[in-house]
Enzyme design. Structure first.
Site, PDB file in Angstrom:
ATOM      1  N   ASP A   1      56.349  14.441  21.238  1.00 26.90           N
ATOM      2  CA  ASP A   1      56.115  15.595  22.098  1.00 26.90           C
ATOM      3  C   ASP A   1      55.407  16.649  21.246  1.00 26.90           C
ATOM      4  O   ASP A   1      56.024  17.311  20.411  1.00 26.90           O
ATOM      5  CB  ASP A   1      57.473  16.097  22.618  1.00 26.90           C
ATOM      6  CG  ASP A   1      57.354  17.416  23.376  1.00 26.90           C
ATOM      7  OD1 ASP A   1      56.279  18.024  23.374  1.00 26.90           O
ATOM      8  OD2 ASP A   1      58.379  17.825  23.953  1.00 26.90           O
TER       9      ASP A   1
ATOM     10  N   CYS B   1      64.873  25.703  27.970  1.00 23.78           N
ATOM     11  CA  CYS B   1      64.907  24.261  28.319  1.00 23.78           C
ATOM     12  C   CYS B   1      65.448  23.439  27.160  1.00 23.78           C
ATOM     13  O   CYS B   1      64.953  22.331  26.885  1.00 23.78           O
ATOM     14  CB  CYS B   1      63.530  23.749  28.746  1.00 23.78           C
ATOM     15  SG  CYS B   1      62.881  24.592  30.185  1.00 23.78           S
TER      16      CYS B   1
ATOM     17  N   LYS C   1      49.332  25.679  26.594  1.00 32.88           N
ATOM     18  CA  LYS C   1      49.918  26.272  25.372  1.00 32.88           C
ATOM     19  C   LYS C   1      48.879  26.367  24.259  1.00 32.88           C
ATOM     20  O   LYS C   1      49.196  26.770  23.142  1.00 32.88           O
ATOM     21  CB  LYS C   1      51.107  25.434  24.904  1.00 32.88           C
ATOM     22  CG  LYS C   1      52.285  25.449  25.884  1.00 32.88           C
ATOM     23  CD  LYS C   1      53.432  24.660  25.339  1.00 32.88           C
ATOM     24  CE  LYS C   1      54.468  24.296  26.382  1.00 32.88           C
ATOM     25  NZ  LYS C   1      55.285  25.418  26.821  1.00 32.88           N
TER      26      LYS C   1
ATOM     27  N   GLN D   1      54.283  21.903  21.219  1.00 28.75           N
ATOM     28  CA  GLN D   1      54.259  23.110  20.387  1.00 28.75           C
ATOM     29  C   GLN D   1      53.371  22.955  19.147  1.00 28.75           C
ATOM     30  O   GLN D   1      53.250  23.899  18.369  1.00 28.75           O
ATOM     31  CB  GLN D   1      55.684  23.499  19.952  1.00 28.75           C
ATOM     32  CG  GLN D   1      56.576  23.938  21.096  1.00 28.75           C
ATOM     33  CD  GLN D   1      56.081  25.202  21.791  1.00 28.75           C
ATOM     34  OE1 GLN D   1      55.291  25.966  21.261  1.00 28.75           O
ATOM     35  NE2 GLN D   1      56.542  25.408  23.012  1.00 28.75           N
TER      36      GLN D   1
ATOM     37  N   HIS E   1      63.337  19.252  24.157  1.00 31.52           N
ATOM     38  CA  HIS E   1      63.111  20.025  25.382  1.00 31.52           C
ATOM     39  C   HIS E   1      63.575  19.158  26.560  1.00 31.52           C
ATOM     40  O   HIS E   1      63.480  17.932  26.496  1.00 31.52           O
ATOM     41  CB  HIS E   1      61.603  20.304  25.477  1.00 31.52           C
ATOM     42  CG  HIS E   1      61.185  21.229  26.567  1.00 31.52           C
ATOM     43  ND1 HIS E   1      61.054  20.843  27.869  1.00 31.52           N
ATOM     44  CD2 HIS E   1      60.846  22.539  26.531  1.00 31.52           C
ATOM     45  CE1 HIS E   1      60.639  21.872  28.602  1.00 31.52           C
ATOM     46  NE2 HIS E   1      60.511  22.917  27.809  1.00 31.52           N
TER      47      HIS E   1
HETATM   48  C1  LIG Z   1      58.599  21.134  23.002  1.00 29.89           C
HETATM   49  C2  LIG Z   1      58.192  21.186  24.442  1.00 29.89           C
HETATM   50  N1  LIG Z   1      58.115  20.053  25.146  1.00 29.89           N
HETATM   51  C3  LIG Z   1      57.739  20.039  26.420  1.00 29.89           C
HETATM   52  C4  LIG Z   1      57.426  21.186  27.095  1.00 29.89           C
HETATM   53  C5  LIG Z   1      57.021  21.118  28.534  1.00 29.89           C
HETATM   54  O1  LIG Z   1      55.697  21.493  28.686  1.00 29.89           O
HETATM   55  P1  LIG Z   1      55.070  21.652  30.138  1.00 29.89           P
HETATM   56  O2  LIG Z   1      55.970  22.579  30.898  1.00 29.89           O
HETATM   57  O3  LIG Z   1      53.719  22.239  29.877  1.00 29.89           O
HETATM   58  O4  LIG Z   1      55.010  20.304  30.758  1.00 29.89           O
HETATM   59  C6  LIG Z   1      57.506  22.399  26.422  1.00 29.89           C
HETATM   60  C7  LIG Z   1      57.231  23.665  27.123  1.00 29.89           C
HETATM   61  O5  LIG Z   1      57.768  24.699  26.833  1.00 29.89           O
HETATM   62  C8  LIG Z   1      57.894  22.401  25.053  1.00 29.89           C
HETATM   63  O6  LIG Z   1      57.980  23.540  24.363  1.00 29.89           O
END
Ligand SMILES: Cc1ncc(COP(=O)(O)O)c(C=O)c1O
Length: 424
Positions: free
Chosen positions: A206, A370, A232, A209, A129
Site C-alpha cells: 500500500d 482509518c 495524495k 502515503q 489502513h
Molecule cells: C496508508 C493508506 N492506505 C490507503 C488509503 C486509502 O486511500 P484512498 O481513500 O485514496 O483509496 C489511505 C488514505 O488515507 C492511506 O493513508
C-alpha cells in the site's frame, strides 16, 4: 517565508503554484496540514484538466474520430508515465482505478477469489489502513482463510524480529503499508518482500502515503502488487493505480464486467481482453489519468529525493517542537519518519483540538485516521495528525505550535490558566 530547506529547490516559488494556499480561513492565513488525507493541486495539473476538457474531451478506445483518438492517446500516455514513475516493466502492468482502496479490493476480489483457499493465511500488520484490512477480512470470511497480524512495537516500527514466525508456508499473501498514515513509519519494503517471496507468498504494498513523497520503484522493492491514489500526490480525486506483475495479472479473472473489458460478447458468455483493459470495465476516469500524468511531471520536475528530504525535515522539526507542549505524546519512530506526525494532548480530545485549530486557519485531522486497530494498540481512541507536503514551511509549523499553546491555555481550567494568552 522559510526559504529553501533543500538548497537546490526554491520552495517558495513552488508554493506559488498552489493557488488554493493563497487564502485566509476565518481571518487567518490558511495552513494546510492535511495532505496525508488529500494533497493540494498545482496549477499545471489544474491546467492539464482544463486543457483536456476545452480541447480533447471524448471517450477513449471506442471512437474513430479525432477527439476520441486524442483522448485515447492522452489516456494511454498517462499509463506510460505511471509505468515510468514506478519502474514497471511494462505499461500493461498499470491498471487505473479510483484509488488505493479500489486497487486493493480489485486484488482481493480478482486474485483472491481464484487463489485463496480454505485454511490459507493472509498476513497483514497492525498498522494497516482500513482499506488494507477490510477487503482481506471479507475475502477471508468468504473463503474460510485466516488473518494474521505482524505486531507494531512501542516506537511505531514493525516487529520484524517476529516475521519468521508469522511468515510460514501457509501464508499466501503478505499485504502491508509502505508508510503508516498515522505513525509516519517507513517500512523496509524490499526486505519484507524478499522474505515473503522466500516462502512463496505474494506481496501487496500500500503505497498511498509514499508514492508522492519518495522514490518508489517496483523492481527495487520486489513487490507483486502496488497500490496508490492520485489525490495524495497532486492529482485529482477519483484516479488511482494498481500495479501488478504481468504474470499475476494474466492469471486473474475479470472483476467488473461491462464495456471496454471484453473481446466478444454472446448472450450467454463473453471473452475478455488482456490486462490492463480486462480490469477497466466501463468508461474510465480519463481526465483523472491525464491529471495524474501532469502531477507526475510536476513531482519529477522537483525531484522525489528533494521532496523526501524537505518533507521529512518538516516532520522531524514538528515532532521535536511538539515535545515543548505540556502533556503531549508524539507517536511514531524518532529516526526515520514520513511526512506526518500524530500526537495526543492531555489538554483536549483530537476533535476539539482540530476544531480549535481551524479557528486560526490551521487544517489538521483528528480521529482514528482509518486505523482503529492501531489506535487500540496504542491505547487511544484517536490522535491529531499534522501532515506535510513540499508546499509547507517551517514557519507554518512554528505557527502550529503557537496555536497549540493557545489550545492548552483555552482548554485548561480557568484557575490554572496563565494570565497571558499565547496568541496575544
Ligand atoms: C496508508 C493508506 N492506505 C490507503 C488509503 C486509502 O486511500 P484512498 O481513500 O485514496 O483509496 C489511505 C488514505 O488515507 C492511506 O493513508
Amino acid at each position: 517565508m522559510h526559504k529553501a530547506v533543500t538548497s537546490q529547490v526554491d520552495w517558495s516559488a513552488i508554493r506559488e503554484d498552489f493557488p488554493i494556499l493563497r487564502q485566509e480561513v476565518r481571518g487567518h492565513d490558511l495552513i494546510y496540514f492535511d495532505s496525508a488525507a488529500s494533497s493540494q493541486k498545482p496549477r499545471p495539473v489544474i491546467e492539464a484538466l482544463r486543457n483536456f476538457y476545452e480541447h480533447d474531451n471524448a471517450n477513449v478506445h471506442r471512437g474513430l474520430h479525432t477527439l476520441s483518438g486524442r483522448a485515447t492517446d492522452a489516456y494511454e500516455h498517462a499509463r506510460q508515465r505511471v509505468a515510468e514513475y514506478i519502474g514497471a516493466a511494462n505499461p500493461d502492468e498499470i491498471i487505473f482505478t479510483r484509488g488505493t482502496t479500489e486497487s486493493i479490493n480489485l486484488v482481493a476480489q480478482a486474485w483472491g477469489e481464484k487463489f485463496i483457499r480454505e485454511g490459507d493465511v493472509i498476513l497483514l500488520t497492525v498498522m494497516e489502513h482500513h482499506s488494507n484490512l477490510v477487503p482481506w477480512q471479507l475475502l477471508a470470511e468468504r473463503k474460510g482463510a485466516h488473518l494474521r497480524f505482524l505486531p507494531v512495537l512501542d516506537d511505531g516500527t514493525l516487529d520484524v524480529d517476529q516475521l519468521s514466525s508469522f511468515l510460514t508456508p501457509e501464508v499466501k499473501l503478505f499485504a502491508f503499508t509502505h508508510i503508516s498514515n498515522s505513525l509516519g513509519t517507513i517500512n523496509p519494503v524490499a526486505d519484507l518482500c524478499a522474505k515473503a517471496r522466500a516462502v512463496g507468498a505474494v506481496t501487496l504494498v500500500d503505497a498511498a502515503q509514499s508514492a508522492g513523497h519518495m522514490r518508489v520503484d517496483v523492481q527495487e522493492l520486489g513487490c507483486d502488487f502496488l497500490a496508490f491514489s492520485g489525490h495524495k500526490m497532486c492529482a485529482p480525486t477519483g484516479i488511482g493505480v494498481l500495479h501488478g506483475r504481468a504474470e499475476l495479472l494474466d492469471s486473474m479473472p475479470p472483476w467488473h464486467g461491462g464495456g471496454e473489458m471484453i473481446v466478444s460478447v454472446a448472450l450467454e458468455n463473453s471473452t475478455f481482453k488482456k490486462p490492463p483493459h480486462r480490469f477497466e470495465g466501463g468508461t474510465p476516469n480519463i481526465a483523472g489519468a491525464i491529471g495524474l500524468a501532469a502531477a507526475i511531471d510536476y513531482i519529477e520536475m522537483i525531484g522525489r529525493p528533494a521532496i523526501f528530504e524537505h518533507d521529512s525535515q518538516l516532520a522531524h522539526y514538528a515532532a521535536d517542537r511538539l515535545t515543548e507542549l505540556p502533556g503531549t505524546r508524539v507517536f511514531g519512530p524518532k529516526e526515520e519518519r514520513g511526512a506526518l506526525v500524530g500526537f495526543v494532548m492531555d489538554a483536549a480530545h483530537p476533535h476539539d483540538l482540530t476544531t480549535f485549530a481551524d479557528q486560526y486557519g490551521l487544517a489538521m485531522r483528528g480521529g482514528h485516521h482509518c486505523n482503529q486497530p492501531l489506535m487500540r494498540r496504542f491505547g487511544v481512541s484517536g490522535t491529531t495528525r499534522a501532515s506535510f507536503y513540499f508546499y509547507n514551511t517551517i514557519e507554518e509549523i512554528d505557527r502550529m505550535i503557537e496555536i497549540l499553546h493557545a489550545a492548552v491555555h483555552f482548554f485548561s481550567p480557568k484557575e490554572r490558566r496563565s494570565p497571558v494568552h499565547p496568541l496575544s
